[in-house]
Design an enzyme around this catalytic site. Structure first.
Site, PDB file in Angstrom:
ATOM      1  N   HIS A 240       0.731  -1.348   0.046  1.00 17.18           N
ATOM      2  CA  HIS A 240       0.005   0.134   0.039  1.00 17.18           C
ATOM      3  C   HIS A 240       0.945   1.329  -0.063  1.00 17.18           C
ATOM      4  CE1 HIS A 240      -3.452  -2.680   2.190  1.00 17.18           C
ATOM      5  NE2 HIS A 240      -3.460  -2.675   0.626  1.00 17.18           N
ATOM      6  N   CYS A 246       1.295  12.843   4.547  1.00  9.46           N
ATOM      7  CA  CYS A 246       0.267  12.178   5.284  1.00  9.46           C
ATOM      8  C   CYS A 246       0.863  11.226   6.579  1.00  9.46           C
ATOM      9  CB  CYS A 246      -0.964  11.479   4.526  1.00  9.46           C
ATOM     10  SG  CYS A 246      -1.757  12.658   3.378  1.00  9.46           S
ATOM     11  N   CYS A 309      16.995  -6.551  11.195  1.00 10.16           N
ATOM     12  CA  CYS A 309      17.967  -6.781  10.356  1.00 10.16           C
ATOM     13  C   CYS A 309      18.699  -5.542   9.892  1.00 10.16           C
ATOM     14  CB  CYS A 309      16.931  -7.223   9.039  1.00 10.16           C
ATOM     15  SG  CYS A 309      18.150  -7.406   7.426  1.00 10.16           S
ATOM     16  N   CYS A 337      25.746 -10.759  12.068  1.00  9.76           N
ATOM     17  CA  CYS A 337      26.310 -10.965  13.149  1.00  9.76           C
ATOM     18  C   CYS A 337      25.402  -9.888  14.128  1.00  9.76           C
ATOM     19  CB  CYS A 337      27.815 -10.671  13.364  1.00  9.76           C
ATOM     20  SG  CYS A 337      28.342 -10.446  14.892  1.00  9.76           S
ATOM     21  N   CYS A 417      64.993  22.460  26.004  1.00  7.54           N
ATOM     22  CA  CYS A 417      64.617  23.643  25.173  1.00  7.54           C
ATOM     23  C   CYS A 417      63.692  23.104  24.430  1.00  7.54           C
ATOM     24  CB  CYS A 417      65.775  24.068  24.542  1.00  7.54           C
ATOM     25  SG  CYS A 417      66.495  22.781  23.286  1.00  7.54           S
TER      26      CYS A 417
END
Length: 472
Positions: A240, A246, A309, A337, A417
Site C-alpha cells: 500500500h 500524510c 535486520c 552478526c 629547550c
C-alpha cells in the site's frame, strides 16, 4: 584519421549520448571512447540462488533464493582507434559481477563476430543492444539462476562464479573457456567472493526498484492526491502506498502518544508495520529518538532476543537464538552478526570501527545500570573496556602531547629547550610554533630576528621545578 572516420565516430558518440542517459553511457573526456553500463531485461520472477556451500551467509547450509527484477550491469569500456570504422574495430573490455569469465569471454567473441559481419560500419549500438536484449538467451541463462564457487588455477586472485550451465550453448569460445582453455583477457569478472556478490545483487536490485518507484505516480488514499513515488512511501508487506506528508502526521501523533507499536499501514484491517528506517525518514530526530527509546524498551521487556535486520531497506525484526550471535532475516534471508551487524563471520572477532567505539563509549558512560548491562551483553565487556581505554588514551594524548609536523607521531615534552626531535622520523621541529627545523642548523629558527620564535629557545622551560620564561 581520415575525415570520414572522424565524422562517423563523432556521429556515433553523439547518437549514443542522445539515446542513453548518463547512468548508461559516459563519453571519455581525453580520448575517443567511453563506458556503457548495460542493465539486462530480466523476465518476471527471475530468481538467483546458491546451494548450501555458502555456510556463513545462509543458515545451516540451507539454500538461499531471492527474486530480483534487476541484476548489476555489464560494463563495456571502449576506445575507438583512428581507423575505426573503416578498418579496425573498437578496443574494449567487458566486465560483470554475476557472469563467469567463461561467459564473458563468449560474449567478447560474439562482439568480435558482430564486427566482422558489419566491418566498415559503426557497431557500438549493435553491441549494446545485443548485450541488453540477448545475453540471457545467448548464454542459455534461465530462472532460477544458480551461482556456484569454482576453483581457479594457481596464480589467479579471484574465484569465478560459474552458473551451472556455463559454456553450454553459448558459442565455441564459451564452451572452450568452460573446458579450461585460455580465457579472453578482455573479459573481467569484477567480484571478490560469492557472499559479496549476493550482497551487491540485493542492494542493486533494491536501489533500482526504488528508482522505478520514485518515477511513477501514485494515489494517496488519505489526501486523495496523485503524487510522485519520490514523495510517497510504500509498506513492503502489503505494497500500500501513501504520501510522505500524510504518513508523517500520522506517525508523529502515534509517537507523541507513546503508541510506537501502532505505526501500521493506515489501510483498514491491514497489519503491515512501518520499519524503523521508514519512521526515521519521516519524523524529526527528537521524535525518532523517543520512538527508538520506547521501542527498544518495550522490545527488551517483551522479547529480549529480538534484533533488527541491519540492511537499510529491510530492518525486519529477527529472532536471535540463545547463545548464538547469528541472526537470519526471514524477509531478505540476510545472515548477519547480531553484535557488529555485518555479514556473519563465524567465530572470527567482530570488527568495530573507531567511530563506533567512540559512540559506544559515550553511550555507555551516559547509560543507567540497566542499559549498561544490555550493552555489555550485546557487545561484550571486552569491547566496552577497549572503548573506554582507547578514549582515555586519546584524551590524554590530546592534553599532554603534540603531533610531529612531519609524520604525526605523538610527542610529549618533559624537559629541555624548545628544539624537539621526533622519535619516529628524527625530524627537528619547534615546540612553540610546531614548524619543521633545518637539519643543518636547527637553532637558526630561534636566532633569526625575523622568526616568530626569536630568542624563545628556552621559553616556558622547567628550572628547579618552576617555569622559566626567557623574556623574564
Amino acid at each position: 584519421m581520415s575525415a570520414e572516420d572522424k565524422e562517423a565516430q563523432e556521429d556515433e558518440l553523439l547518437a549514443l549520448a542522445s539515446i542513453y542517459d548518463e547512468d548508461e553511457f559516459k563519453r571519455a573526456e581525453s580520448a575517443q571512447g567511453g563506458e556503457t553500463r548495460i542493465c539486462l531485461e530480466l523476465p518476471q520472477n527471475f530468481k538467483v540462488f546458491v546451494s548450501g556451500e555458502l555456510k556463513y551467509f545462509v543458515a545451516g547450509g540451507s539454500a538461499f533464493e531471492y527474486s530480483v527484477c534487476f541484476l548489476p550491469p555489464l560494463v563495456l569500456n571502449f576506445e575507438l582507434p583512428p581507423d575505426y570504422p573503416s578498418t579496425s574495430p573498437p578496443a574494449f573490455t567487458l566486465s560483470g559481477k554475476w557472469l563467469s569469465q567463461a561467459q564473458l569471454s563468449a560474449l567478447c567473441k560474439h562482439l568480435d563476430n558482430v564486427w566482422e559481419e558489419n566491418r566498415g560500419c559503426v557497431v557500438l549500438f549493435a553491441w549494446m543492444q545485443f548485450l541488453k536484449e540477448e545475453t540471457l538467451s545467448y548464454l542459455n541463462i534461465s530462472s532460477p539462476y544458480e551461482l556456484k564457487m569454482c576453483h581457479q588455477e594457481t596464480g589467479q586472485s579471484r574465484a569465478p562464479l560459474v552458473p551451472v550451465d556455463a559454456g553450454k550453448d553459448c558459442g565455441a569460445t564459451g564452451s572452450a573457456a568452460a573446458d579450461g582453455e585460455i580465457m579472453d583477457e578482455r573479459a573481467v569478472q569484477d567480484v571478490e567472493s560469492l557472499s559479496s556478490l549476493i550482497r551487491e545483487i540485493l542492494d542493486f536490485d533494491q536501489a533500482q526498484r526504488r528508482k522505478c518507484f520514485n518515477s511513477k505516480m501514485y494515489l494517496c488514499n488519505i489526501c486523495f492526491c496523485e503524487k510522485l513515488g519520490s514523495d510517497c512511501m510504500h509498506f513492503a508487506e502489503c505494497s500500500h502506498v501513501y504520501c510522505k506528508a500524510c504518513l508523517k502526521d500520522y506517525f508523529e501523533i502515534q509517537i507523541r502518544d507513546g503508541q510506537v507499536h501502532c505505526l501500521n499501514c493506515p489501510e483498514p484491517k491491514c497489519s503491515s508495520v512501518a520499519t524503523p528506517g521508514q519512521v526515521k525518514e519521516l519524523v524529526g530526530e527528537q521524535l525518532f529518538a523517543r520512538y527508538d527509546r520506547l521501542l527498544l524498551q518495550s522490545s527488551l521487556d517483551l522479547m529480549a532476543d529480538v534484533v533488527n535486520c541491519p540492511r537499510a531497506g529491510c530492518q525486519t525484526p529477527v529472532m536471535q537464538e540463545p547463545g548464538c550471535t547469528m541472526g537470519i532475516c526471514s524477509r531478505c534471508n540476510y545472515a548477519f552478526c547480531t553484535v557488529c551487524k555485518m555479514t556473519y563471520h563465524g567465530v572470527s572477532p567482530c570488527k568495530v570501527t573507531a567511530e563506533k567505539l567512540m559512540a559506544l563509549r559515550n553511550e555507555y558512560l551516559e547509560a543507567d545500570d540497566t542499559t549498561k548491562r544490555f550493552l555489555e551483553q550485546r557487545y561484550g565487556k571486552r569491547v566496552i573496556q577497549k572503548a573506554l581505554e582507547e578514549m582515555e588514551s586519546k584524551e590524554w594524548l590530546e592534553k599532554n602531547s603534540k603531533s610531529c609536523p612531519c609524520c604525526g607521531t605523538h610527542i610529549e615534552k618533559l624537559d629541555g629547550c624548545n628544539k624537539m626531535t621526533c622519535t619516529g622520523c628524527m625530524q627537528y621541529f619547534c615546540w612553540l610554533c610546531m614548524g619543521s627545523l633545518s637539519r643543518v642548523n636547527p637553532y637558526r629558527h630561534f636566532n633569526d630576528p625575523s622568526s616568530p620564535c626569536f630568542n624563545r629557545l628556552f621559553q616556558a622551560m622547567h628550572v628547579d621545578g618552576e617555569f622559566w620564561d626567557a623574556e623574564d
